[in-house]
Design a protein around this motif. Structure first.
Motif, short mmCIF file in Angstrom:
data_model
loop_
_atom_site.label_atom_id
_atom_site.label_comp_id
_atom_site.label_asym_id
_atom_site.label_seq_id
_atom_site.Cartn_x
_atom_site.Cartn_y
_atom_site.Cartn_z
N UNK A 139 -11.56 -15.86 18.49
CA UNK A 139 -10.19 -15.22 17.97
C UNK A 139 -9.75 -14.29 18.95
N UNK A 140 -8.33 -14.47 19.32
CA UNK A 140 -7.71 -13.82 20.16
C UNK A 140 -7.45 -12.29 19.46
N UNK A 141 -7.33 -12.33 18.20
CA UNK A 141 -7.30 -10.99 17.43
C UNK A 141 -8.41 -10.38 17.20
N UNK A 142 -9.59 -10.71 17.41
CA UNK A 142 -10.80 -10.06 17.21
C UNK A 142 -11.15 -10.08 15.99
N UNK A 143 -10.57 -10.53 14.90
CA UNK A 143 -10.98 -10.80 13.48
C UNK A 143 -11.48 -12.00 12.83
#
Length: 67
Positions: free
Chosen positions: A45-49
């Motif tokens: 996940x590129x948003x880190x979530x």
């Protein structure tokens, strides 16, 4: 509870709705194990979530969920 959880990441669409894109699966470890879960990611996940959901029978199509 099922024997695994779906690992998703929230992504906001152009319509302002949040959708949960599947990025992997999580498996609970055996009773007495030092760890609680094993997570296998198919993509990062590129948003880190990360958000975990129990699988539904309607999720067999691999589609995303909408919040």
């Amino acid at each position: 509870m099922s024997n695994y959880l779906r690992v998703t990441t929230p992504v906001e669409g152009s319509d302002g709705k949040t959708r949960f894109h599947n990025v992997g699966v999580a498996f609970p470890q055996r009773e007495g194990s030092r760890s609680k879960m094993k997570i296998k990611l198919h993509s990062l996940p590129i948003n880190g979530e990360l958000v975990l959901f129990e699988p539904n029978t309607s999720d067999d199509d691999g589609g995303d969920l909408t919040e």
